[in-house]
Design a protein around this motif. Structure first.
Motif, PDB file in Angstrom:
ATOM      1  N   UNK A 179      52.140  35.954  35.857  1.00 11.81           N
ATOM      2  CA  UNK A 179      51.570  36.769  34.571  1.00 11.81           C
ATOM      3  C   UNK A 179      50.294  37.035  34.451  1.00 11.81           C
ATOM      4  N   UNK A 180      49.399  36.105  35.253  1.00 14.45           N
ATOM      5  CA  UNK A 180      47.843  36.256  35.394  1.00 14.45           C
ATOM      6  C   UNK A 180      47.215  35.852  36.680  1.00 14.45           C
ATOM      7  N   UNK A 181      45.842  35.909  36.590  1.00 19.66           N
ATOM      8  CA  UNK A 181      45.001  35.551  37.716  1.00 19.66           C
ATOM      9  C   UNK A 181      43.838  34.815  37.077  1.00 19.66           C
ATOM     10  N   UNK A 182      43.410  33.629  37.840  1.00 19.68           N
ATOM     11  CA  UNK A 182      42.176  33.017  37.624  1.00 19.68           C
ATOM     12  C   UNK A 182      41.172  33.540  38.640  1.00 19.68           C
ATOM     13  N   UNK A 183      40.041  34.202  37.918  1.00 22.08           N
ATOM     14  CA  UNK A 183      38.805  34.715  38.846  1.00 22.08           C
ATOM     15  C   UNK A 183      37.815  33.591  38.843  1.00 22.08           C
ATOM     16  N   UNK A 184      37.693  32.920  39.709  1.00 18.66           N
ATOM     17  CA  UNK A 184      36.325  31.748  39.856  1.00 18.66           C
ATOM     18  C   UNK A 184      35.324  32.629  40.142  1.00 18.66           C
ATOM     19  N   UNK A 185      34.154  31.998  39.637  1.00 16.91           N
ATOM     20  CA  UNK A 185      32.943  32.837  39.511  1.00 16.91           C
ATOM     21  C   UNK A 185      32.229  32.926  40.841  1.00 16.91           C
ATOM     22  N   UNK A 186      32.351  32.014  41.686  1.00 18.33           N
ATOM     23  CA  UNK A 186      31.651  31.848  42.892  1.00 18.33           C
ATOM     24  C   UNK A 186      32.310  32.781  43.924  1.00 18.33           C
ATOM     25  N   UNK A 187      33.204  33.449  43.855  1.00 13.59           N
ATOM     26  CA  UNK A 187      33.771  34.552  44.416  1.00 13.59           C
ATOM     27  C   UNK A 187      33.286  35.835  44.306  1.00 13.59           C
ATOM     28  N   UNK A 188      32.519  35.931  43.332  1.00 10.55           N
ATOM     29  CA  UNK A 188      31.772  37.173  42.926  1.00 10.55           C
ATOM     30  C   UNK A 188      30.402  37.273  43.653  1.00 10.55           C
ATOM     31  N   UNK A 189      30.203  38.394  44.170  1.00  9.49           N
ATOM     32  CA  UNK A 189      29.211  38.476  45.382  1.00  9.49           C
ATOM     33  C   UNK A 189      27.827  38.026  44.965  1.00  9.49           C
ATOM     34  N   UNK A 190      27.562  38.371  43.499  1.00 11.16           N
ATOM     35  CA  UNK A 190      26.258  38.080  43.183  1.00 11.16           C
ATOM     36  C   UNK A 190      26.183  36.684  42.256  1.00 11.16           C
ATOM     37  N   UNK A 191      26.922  35.997  42.446  1.00  5.03           N
ATOM     38  CA  UNK A 191      27.115  34.330  41.817  1.00  5.03           C
ATOM     39  C   UNK A 191      25.930  33.659  42.559  1.00  5.03           C
ATOM     40  N   UNK A 192      25.037  32.965  41.422  1.00  6.79           N
ATOM     41  CA  UNK A 192      25.437  32.550  39.973  1.00  6.79           C
ATOM     42  C   UNK A 192      24.818  33.461  39.026  1.00  6.79           C
ATOM     43  N   UNK A 193      24.441  34.794  39.817  1.00  3.47           N
ATOM     44  CA  UNK A 193      24.170  35.798  38.894  1.00  3.47           C
ATOM     45  C   UNK A 193      25.238  36.335  38.173  1.00  3.47           C
ATOM     46  N   UNK A 194      25.163  36.914  36.995  1.00  5.26           N
ATOM     47  CA  UNK A 194      26.233  37.759  36.251  1.00  5.26           C
ATOM     48  C   UNK A 194      26.743  38.839  37.100  1.00  5.26           C
ATOM     49  N   UNK A 195      27.743  39.275  37.284  1.00  6.22           N
ATOM     50  CA  UNK A 195      28.298  40.524  37.993  1.00  6.22           C
ATOM     51  C   UNK A 195      27.903  41.736  36.963  1.00  6.22           C
ATOM     52  N   UNK A 196      27.704  43.127  37.425  1.00  8.83           N
ATOM     53  CA  UNK A 196      27.626  43.916  36.613  1.00  8.83           C
ATOM     54  C   UNK A 196      28.803  44.557  35.630  1.00  8.83           C
TER      55      UNK A 196
END
Length: 300
Positions: A71-88
């Motif tokens: 039903x869903x997915x968990x999106x962990x922050x540190x797989x965003x390229x800009x982490x720990x900065x906020x993604x656009x």
């Protein structure tokens, strides 16, 4: 009497015929159809090496979840390229759009923080980072965000002293969580809090409806893990089910029937996320866990 009122009264007079015994057809002996309200997700850490190397994206992960029937997915922050900065915003909104196309929710995000550290400046920076990522969570439509107690040395300070400032830091996070409308939830994670009673004590001291618990079944590695899980179950806002559990520190395959029974006993109706930490094909392992859990739950 006007026609609308007459039709309404006629409908009410017939209602007991159709609703008797919870059935749509009067006289039927079949039980009413019911279905579990459990929702199933997969945690991004299951694909840690693939996401970290770029071999897999969140979009690929979403497609796998949809194909499996989650039903869903968990999106962990540190797989965003800009982490720990906020993604656009464009990055976040493209993920929301993809989830909608696939019929998925994004109920969860998570960050990495360390409130065990005696360094007040470092902890303050982590609180600010958590505040920022609560906003990210809100933009994604997530209702809950994972934070940690933390880990590491605290030389010169007792465990009780560390717990005191952990509670204070969690209380500040809970204040921001309430402002933003996303629950900040602790994953105990076997880093500093090792037993259920310790975890419950922290929850009670923070004392906020905007501070919750992510019950990690693989991070209770002392005593009987099933008894520890049962203690934490009434407090859980979200569950992580892993393929291994630790009995007196020794790993063994999780007994899905025992986990399903605990969930059933507590009438849990929220999200369960599957997270694989083992070597091997993560898609195969997650699929196996999901199917094994469903079979165990449906047997009850």
């Amino acid at each position: 009497m006007d026609k609308k009122r007459r039709d309404l009264l006629r409908g009410l007079s017939l209602a007991p015929i159709f609703l008797d015994s919870g059935n749509l057809i009067a006289g039927s002996s079949e039980k009413p159809f019911t279905t579990s309200r459990l929702q199933f997700s997969v945690n991004a850490y299951s694909f840690n090496s693939l996401l970290s190397s770029g071999e897999m994206t969140f979009f690929n992960m979403m497609e796998f979840a949809a194909e499996l029937g989650l039903n869903a997915v968990d999106l962990t922050g540190y797989y965003f390229s800009d982490y720990p900065n906020m993604p656009d915003d464009q990055t976040l909104f493209q993920l929301k759009k993809k989830a909608l196309e696939l019929g998925l929710n994004i109920p969860w995000t998570g960050v990495r923080n360390n409130f065990v550290s005696p360094d007040k400046v470092s902890r303050k920076a982590d609180i600010e980072m958590i505040r920022n990522w609560l906003q990210v969570s809100s933009k994604l439509g997530a209702s809950i965000m994972r934070i940690y107690p933390g880990r590491g040395e605290h030389e010169g300070y007792s465990r009780e002293e560390v717990k005191k400032w952990i509670v204070e830091d969690f209380q500040e996070c809970a204040k921001y969580a309430e402002e933003i409308g996303v629950i900040a939830a602790m994953q105990h994670h076997n880093d500093f809090l090792y037993e259920a009673d310790e975890v419950i004590d922290i929850l009670k001291k923070v004392d906020s409806e905007w501070f919750g618990l992510i019950l990690d079944i693989g991070s209770l590695r002392r005593c009987d893990p099933y008894q520890e899980i049962a203690k934490l179950a009434p407090y859980a806002n979200y569950w992580f089910i892993k393929e291994l559990i630790y009995v007196d520190g020794v790993a063994e395959p999780v007994n899905m029937k025992k986990i399903a029974a605990i969930l059933k006993e507590n009438n849990y109706t929220g999200y369960i996320s599957f997270e694989s930490l083992s070597d091997g094909d993560p898609k195969q392992i997650v699929s196996s866990m999901f199917n094994e859990f469903k079979a165990a739950y449906e047997e009850l």
